[in-house]
Design a protein around this motif. Sequence first.
Motif, short mmCIF file in Angstrom:
data_model
loop_
_atom_site.label_atom_id
_atom_site.label_comp_id
_atom_site.label_asym_id
_atom_site.label_seq_id
_atom_site.Cartn_x
_atom_site.Cartn_y
_atom_site.Cartn_z
N THR A 1 3.74 -1.13 1.17
CA THR A 1 3.34 -1.23 -0.23
C THR A 1 3.32 -2.69 -0.62
O THR A 1 4.27 -3.43 -0.39
CB THR A 1 4.33 -0.47 -1.13
OG1 THR A 1 4.32 0.91 -0.77
CG2 THR A 1 3.93 -0.60 -2.59
N GLU B 1 3.14 -5.51 -3.56
CA GLU B 1 3.45 -5.66 -4.99
C GLU B 1 2.35 -6.46 -5.68
O GLU B 1 2.02 -7.57 -5.25
CB GLU B 1 4.79 -6.35 -5.18
CG GLU B 1 5.97 -5.57 -4.62
CD GLU B 1 6.21 -4.26 -5.33
OE1 GLU B 1 5.91 -4.17 -6.54
OE2 GLU B 1 6.69 -3.31 -4.68
N LEU C 1 -4.41 2.47 -12.26
CA LEU C 1 -3.07 2.45 -11.68
C LEU C 1 -2.96 3.47 -10.54
O LEU C 1 -2.37 3.19 -9.49
CB LEU C 1 -2.03 2.75 -12.76
CG LEU C 1 -1.81 1.66 -13.82
CD1 LEU C 1 -0.93 2.20 -14.94
CD2 LEU C 1 -1.19 0.42 -13.21
N ALA C 2 -3.54 4.63 -10.76
CA ALA C 2 -3.49 5.67 -9.74
C ALA C 2 -4.28 5.26 -8.50
O ALA C 2 -3.83 5.45 -7.36
CB ALA C 2 -4.04 6.98 -10.30
N LYS D 1 -2.37 2.64 -6.55
CA LYS D 1 -1.26 3.25 -5.81
C LYS D 1 -1.77 3.90 -4.53
O LYS D 1 -1.17 3.75 -3.45
CB LYS D 1 -0.55 4.29 -6.68
CG LYS D 1 0.67 4.91 -6.03
CD LYS D 1 1.39 5.86 -6.99
CE LYS D 1 2.64 6.44 -6.34
NZ LYS D 1 3.36 7.37 -7.26
N ASP D 2 -2.90 4.61 -4.65
CA ASP D 2 -3.49 5.25 -3.47
C ASP D 2 -3.92 4.23 -2.43
O ASP D 2 -3.91 4.51 -1.22
CB ASP D 2 -4.69 6.11 -3.88
CG ASP D 2 -4.27 7.34 -4.69
OD1 ASP D 2 -3.08 7.71 -4.64
OD2 ASP D 2 -5.15 7.90 -5.38
N ASN E 1 1.67 -1.41 -5.63
CA ASN E 1 2.51 -1.07 -6.77
C ASN E 1 2.26 -2.09 -7.87
O ASN E 1 2.51 -3.28 -7.68
CB ASN E 1 3.99 -1.08 -6.38
CG ASN E 1 4.89 -0.77 -7.55
OD1 ASN E 1 4.70 0.24 -8.24
ND2 ASN E 1 5.84 -1.65 -7.83
N ASP F 1 9.75 8.31 -14.00
CA ASP F 1 8.90 8.86 -12.93
C ASP F 1 8.65 10.35 -13.11
O ASP F 1 7.64 10.87 -12.66
CB ASP F 1 9.54 8.62 -11.56
CG ASP F 1 9.54 7.16 -11.16
OD1 ASP F 1 8.68 6.41 -11.66
OD2 ASP F 1 10.41 6.76 -10.34
#
Length: 544
Positions: A302, A304, A317-318, A321-322, A326, A350
Motif C-alpha cells: 500500500t 501512502e 477514494l475508492a 484504494k483499489d 491509502n 471504518d
Amino acid sequence: MAGNGSPYTRDLDRTAANYAPLSPLSFLARAADVFPDRTAVVHGSQRFDYRTFYRRCRALASALAGLGIGRNDTVTVMLSNVPPMLEAHYGVPMAGAVLHSLNTRLDAAIIAFQLDHAESRVVITDREFAPVMRQALALARVRPVVIDYSDPVYPQEGERLGCIDYDAFVASGDPNFAWSLPEDEWDAITLNYTSGTTGNPKGVVYHHRGAYLLAQANILTASMAKHPVYLWTLPMFHCNGWCFPWSLSVVSGTHVCLRWVRPKAIWDLIADEGVTHLCGAPIIMSTLLGTPPVDKRSLDRTVEFFTAAAPPPESVLAAMKDAGFNVTHLYGLTEVYGPAVVNDWKGEWDGLPADEQAAKKARQGVRYVALEGLTVMDPATMTPVPADGQTLGEVMFRGNVVMKGYLKNREATEEAFAGGWFHSGDLGVLHPDGYIQLKDRSKDIIISGGENISSIEVEDVLYKHPAVQAAAVVARPDERWGETPCAFVELKAGAQTSEEEIIAFCRARMAHFKAPRTVVFCELPKTSTGKIQKFALRERARGL
C-alpha cells in the motif's frame, strides 16, 4: 520564590554546550554521518548516496559564499523536481542565504516582480525555462548572477542565460565547506510568494525553527518509518514541497525525482523504485487513475498518498484504494509552511456506512502536532464559533509553523496577525469533535491542480477586453483538476465575442493555467447596491 531570586534562573544560562538553534540543515548532516551509503537521490540514471548529497550541498554553499552571498541574501531558483532543487534547499541556507523558489508556470511579469521584490542576487535556472526567464530578467531591475542548469538525464534545448554552468559551479566549491547553523533559529530560511488576490503577490517568509518543526511533523503525520522512498509528484516550488525536502533526511529516506508528471513514468517509478509515499493535488490522483491499463503496474504494497485542496470524492477514494493507495487529506496555506491540518482518521470510523465515511473524509481535520492552535472564530469578535458543525467563521492558526510575516509588507502582516492569530481568509465550521471543515473561501481563491489562482487577477484581465461590460470568476468543480476558473461575462450593448476568443485573450495576458476554462455569457446577478452575487454564480458553476 520568583524573579532573579529563583534557583531556576540562576547559573542556568544558554551555552554552546546546551543550546543550538533549530534548523532542518542538521537533519542532512546526521543522515550523512549515520547512513552515508544510503541512496538519497534518484534522478533517472543518476543516484547520489547521502555522503555525496551532503558533499554537493556543502560545495554549493561554498560556491555561493565565494560570490559574496551570505546571511539574508536571496538566491532564486527556477527549477523543476530535479537534484539541484533538493541541493538548493540545503546549500542555500548553509551559506546563510534565503531560498526563493519560483513557480515554473508563472509569466515573465510576475517573475520579474518577485525578483525585484526579493532583491535576488543569484538566479539558478533550468534551460527548459529559458524563454520566460530571459523575458523576466529583461523586465527586472535587479541584475543577479545567472547560473544555468543543464539536466544530464533529460537534456534541454533552451539557451544559456548566464555564463556559469550549475555543475561546474558546484564543482568549484569546497565539499568540506564549514557551514554553520543560523545565528538565530528565527532567521529566514525560505521565501515563497502567494498568488496575489489584490495587486501583487505577497512574499511569505519561513524561518529555520518552523521548517525544522514541520519537517518532523510530516514524518509523524505520514507515519514514515526509517528509509522511506518518496516520489516527487508535488512541485518543490510549492511551499518548499510542504517541507518534505527536509523531512526525508530525518529518516534517511530516498528522494525519487520526477521532472514531468507523466502517467507511465509515475507508475514505473512507484513499482521499480519501491515508492512508499507521495503527495499531490487531485490532478495527480486523476493522472494515476486515468492511466491506460497497459501502462499501470500492480503494486505489492500500500502506497501512502497525501492530498490537499478540495477533499476527494468518495468514488475517487475508492478507486485509489483499489489501485493500492491509502489517501490522507491535508489542509494548509503557504503562510503555515504548507500542510498544518490533517484529517486524522479514526479506526472506529471504518465501520460507518459509506456515506457517513465520505462525510468524515470531507472534513479538513485537526492540527498537526507542530501547530499550537487551530480554531474557527468570528473575525469581528475574535471568539470561537460554537462547535456545532453549522456556524460559519474564519479558520485561524497560531504557533511555531506560522510564517514570520510578509516580506516588506508590514500592513499586510499586521492584518494577517490581528488579535494574535493568523487569519486564513478561509471560512469554515467547527464540528463537535474538534474537526474543522471548510465551507467557502473569503479570498475567492481557486485551487486548480494544486495551484492557487486569484479570481480578481483573472477578472482584471477580462475587464480589459473591449466587449466586456462586467465579469466575475468563480471555481468550477473539475474531476481532474479539482477546480478550474469559470468566467461569467456580461457583454456591452451590441458587442459580440465568443468563448474561444475570451479564453485566448486571457491566455495572451497571463499564465495559461490561470485563464478561464469555461466562459458563460449572461447578465450577472447583483445586489441592490450593484455588487455581483458570487455565491449565486458558484451555484451555477457547480451545475454546469
